[in-house]
Design a protein around this motif. Structure first.
Motif, PDB file in Angstrom:
ATOM      1  N   ILE A  90       1.560   9.477  -6.114  1.00 38.14           N
ATOM      2  CA  ILE A  90       1.975  10.884  -5.964  1.00 38.14           C
ATOM      3  C   ILE A  90       3.108  11.234  -6.906  1.00 38.14           C
ATOM      4  O   ILE A  90       3.695  12.317  -6.828  1.00 38.14           O
ATOM      5  N   GLY A  91       3.448  10.274  -7.835  1.00 34.62           N
ATOM      6  CA  GLY A  91       4.392  10.598  -8.877  1.00 34.62           C
ATOM      7  C   GLY A  91       5.769  10.004  -8.701  1.00 34.62           C
ATOM      8  O   GLY A  91       6.682  10.326  -9.473  1.00 34.62           O
ATOM      9  N   VAL A  92       5.941   9.154  -7.713  1.00 36.24           N
ATOM     10  CA  VAL A  92       7.257   8.513  -7.534  1.00 36.24           C
ATOM     11  C   VAL A  92       7.383   7.426  -8.600  1.00 36.24           C
ATOM     12  O   VAL A  92       6.507   6.569  -8.717  1.00 36.24           O
ATOM     13  N   PRO A  93       8.471   7.461  -9.363  1.00 37.60           N
ATOM     14  CA  PRO A  93       8.655   6.446 -10.410  1.00 37.60           C
ATOM     15  C   PRO A  93       9.014   5.094  -9.742  1.00 37.60           C
ATOM     16  O   PRO A  93      10.171   4.878  -9.358  1.00 37.60           O
ATOM     17  N   LEU A  94       8.056   4.251  -9.547  1.00 38.23           N
ATOM     18  CA  LEU A  94       8.282   3.008  -8.802  1.00 38.23           C
ATOM     19  C   LEU A  94       7.422   1.923  -9.403  1.00 38.23           C
ATOM     20  O   LEU A  94       6.247   2.138  -9.685  1.00 38.23           O
ATOM     21  N   ASN A  95       8.075   0.752  -9.615  1.00 40.43           N
ATOM     22  CA  ASN A  95       7.341  -0.446 -10.058  1.00 40.43           C
ATOM     23  C   ASN A  95       6.853  -1.163  -8.788  1.00 40.43           C
ATOM     24  O   ASN A  95       7.618  -1.817  -8.077  1.00 40.43           O
ATOM     25  N   THR A  96       5.602  -0.988  -8.464  1.00 36.43           N
ATOM     26  CA  THR A  96       5.068  -1.484  -7.183  1.00 36.43           C
ATOM     27  C   THR A  96       5.158  -3.003  -7.082  1.00 36.43           C
ATOM     28  O   THR A  96       5.460  -3.559  -6.014  1.00 36.43           O
ATOM     29  N   GLU A  97       4.879  -3.709  -8.190  1.00 34.11           N
ATOM     30  CA  GLU A  97       4.918  -5.165  -8.124  1.00 34.11           C
ATOM     31  C   GLU A  97       6.326  -5.655  -7.854  1.00 34.11           C
ATOM     32  O   GLU A  97       6.565  -6.564  -7.041  1.00 34.11           O
TER      33      GLU A  97
ATOM     34  N   TYR B 150       0.832  -1.198   0.000  1.00 34.07           N
ATOM     35  CA  TYR B 150       0.000   0.000   0.000  1.00 34.07           C
ATOM     36  C   TYR B 150       0.872   1.256   0.000  1.00 34.07           C
ATOM     37  O   TYR B 150       0.548   2.269  -0.634  1.00 34.07           O
ATOM     38  N   LEU B 151       1.978   1.163   0.700  1.00 33.47           N
ATOM     39  CA  LEU B 151       2.887   2.313   0.736  1.00 33.47           C
ATOM     40  C   LEU B 151       3.500   2.560  -0.637  1.00 33.47           C
ATOM     41  O   LEU B 151       3.610   3.721  -1.099  1.00 33.47           O
ATOM     42  N   PHE B 152       3.901   1.454  -1.305  1.00 35.92           N
ATOM     43  CA  PHE B 152       4.470   1.612  -2.665  1.00 35.92           C
ATOM     44  C   PHE B 152       3.434   2.207  -3.620  1.00 35.92           C
ATOM     45  O   PHE B 152       3.744   3.082  -4.451  1.00 35.92           O
ATOM     46  N   LYS B 153       2.176   1.751  -3.542  1.00 39.93           N
ATOM     47  CA  LYS B 153       1.127   2.261  -4.419  1.00 39.93           C
ATOM     48  C   LYS B 153       0.856   3.746  -4.156  1.00 39.93           C
ATOM     49  O   LYS B 153       0.611   4.531  -5.085  1.00 39.93           O
ATOM     50  N   ALA B 154       0.896   4.099  -2.872  1.00 40.37           N
ATOM     51  CA  ALA B 154       0.683   5.522  -2.548  1.00 40.37           C
ATOM     52  C   ALA B 154       1.810   6.376  -3.112  1.00 40.37           C
ATOM     53  O   ALA B 154       1.591   7.488  -3.608  1.00 40.37           O
ATOM     54  N   GLY B 155       3.041   5.862  -3.064  1.00 42.53           N
ATOM     55  CA  GLY B 155       4.168   6.626  -3.618  1.00 42.53           C
ATOM     56  C   GLY B 155       4.046   6.779  -5.118  1.00 42.53           C
ATOM     57  O   GLY B 155       4.343   7.856  -5.676  1.00 42.53           O
ATOM     58  N   LYS B 156       3.632   5.714  -5.818  1.00 41.12           N
ATOM     59  CA  LYS B 156       3.469   5.785  -7.256  1.00 41.12           C
ATOM     60  C   LYS B 156       2.361   6.763  -7.633  1.00 41.12           C
ATOM     61  O   LYS B 156       2.442   7.505  -8.627  1.00 41.12           O
TER      62      LYS B 156
END
Length: 427
Positions: free
Chosen positions: A393-400, A385-391
């Motif tokens: 807000i524009g953080v370039p992150l592959n959540t999976e 959930y934290l990774f998804k929230a970061g993505k």
């Protein structure tokens, strides 16, 4: 003068050597003695002798004394208090045609005699005669002993002669009668006559007191036999293991209680009998007797008549001891067997507990593994959930990818944390 600190019992112990001394009795004289058993309270006995002396106008005895002698004209009164009996001896000086017809007791108040406290055990009359009145034993028996066989001997190394039949003869003062002694003073003199008569009286008194244990021994004989039979039955069942140990132990405890009761009822009496018997033997020795032709001497009579009774009492006491020893051995054996059984049961219980503990440990380790997986799952879920929230807000992150890579790290952290907590609790 140097003042020394003396022991508080010094005088009492020194005077004990002079307790109840014999008195000089010149012949002729008539003597009567009464021995009465009493309970632990000796105050009635002290009150009785005080009442007699008061009625005769004589000084009262020390209230704490154990013996007292008083003289009223030709009558001498001796009173001696013992552990369980009191003895009165009345000495009347002077000759008499028939010393057993008119005795020293005739000089006492009849109501006082009738009111004596305690249970009469020994009652004796004695006649101390001078050498001039000595006669053949057969004549003495016919005159004063109803023709019965006599027991007698020369006493005091031949300075005197003593006769008795140890039977009860009719008397106006007592329905059951009195025992009789005839003592001839050949050359004893007053002092030796007093000692010999005191020994004869004590010998007869201690003989009767020793015999008190005989009825108790006879009463207990079947009881001891019954307990022995029951004990054999219990030990046989112990060997056959036909009944539970608890029931057998209860039976042994009950038998032990009954045995202890028998000992409690007779221990004092048997011990007293042994002590009295030794006193009888000692008094016979002190008579320094020698045999008279045709008569049974005192020692021979006691060995034939009193010794078997004492052996019966001693046998009863020994049977009690052997019975209690057998009971103790049987109880100890049964308790040992019960303890062995309990130890075997305890070993089985401990083995079962060890097995359950091992199972619990394995179950605990399994639960710990599941707990690591569960905690890792929840931690990873929260982190995703934290990774998804970061993505968002524009953080370039592959959540999976980030979630997948965090799984081993989080699992390792959870495992290490649980190990540390477990180590802390163990220490």
């Amino acid at each position: 003068m140097t003042t020394l600190t003396t022991h508080p019992l010094r005088k009492v112990l020194n005077d004990e050597a002079h307790a109840r001394p014999p008195i000089a009795i010149p012949s002729p004289a008539r003597l009567s003695t009464l021995s009465l058993l009493f309970d632990a309270d000796d105050s009635p006995q002290r009150a009785a002798i005080a009442a007699l002396l008061q009625r005769l106008g004589l000084p009262l005895p020390d209230p704490h004394c154990a013996h007292h002698t008083a003289v009223a004209g030709d009558l001498t009164i001796r009173w001696a208090l013992h552990t369980e009996f009191v003895r009165y001896t009345f000495i009347l000086a002077g000759d008499c045609v028939d010393p057993f017809e008119r005795t020293a007791l005739d000089r006492l108040p009849k109501d006082w005699l009738a009111s004596l406290p305690g249970q009469l055990m020994v009652a004796m009359h004695a006649a101390l005669l001078p050498a001039a009145q000595e006669a053949p034993a057969g004549d003495i028996s016919q005159r004063w002993f109803g023709g019965h066989d006599l027991i007698g001997a020369e006493i005091g190394e031949g300075n005197g002669v003593a006769y008795t039949d140890l039977l009860l003869h009719p008397d106006t003062h007592l329905a059951e009668g009195f025992s009789r002694y005839v003592v001839i003073d050949r050359a004893m003199g007053a002092a030796q006559s007093g000692r010999m008569l005191q020994r004869l009286f004590e010998m007869e008194t201690y003989r009767m007191l020793a015999l008190l244990a005989l009825p108790e021994a006879k009463r207990q004989a079947p009881e001891i036999g019954r307990l022995g039979t029951q004990l054999r039955s219990v030990t046989q069942r112990m060997a056959e293991q036909s009944e539970t140990d608890a029931r057998l132990l209860d039976e042994l405890s009950d038998l032990s209680a009954q045995g202890e009761q028998l000992i409690a009822e007779s221990q004092y009496r048997f011990a007293a009998a042994r002590a009295y018997y030794k006193l009888v033997e000692r008094r016979i020795t002190e008579l320094r007797e020698s045999r008279l032709s045709g008569l049974q001497p005192f020692r021979e009579f006691m060995e034939r008549r009193l010794a078997p009774a004492m052996e019966t009492c001693e046998t009863a006491a020994q049977r009690q001891e052997r019975l209690m020893a057998r009971l103790q051995r049987s109880t100890a054996l049964l308790r040992t067997r019960v303890e062995v059984v309990h130890e075997a049961q305890n070993r089985g219980l401990l083995a079962s507990m060890n097995k359950r503990a091992a199972l619990q440990l394995r179950l605990q380790e399994t639960v710990e593994g599941l707990s690591v997986g569960v905690l890792t799952y929840y931690a990873v879920s929260l982190l995703s959930y934290l990774f998804k929230a970061g993505k968002a807000i524009g953080v370039p992150l592959n959540t999976e990818l980030a979630t997948g890579l965090s799984v081993p790290l989080i699992a390792l952290g959870v495992w290490w944390g649980m190990r540390r907590v477990k180590r802390t609790l163990l220490h």
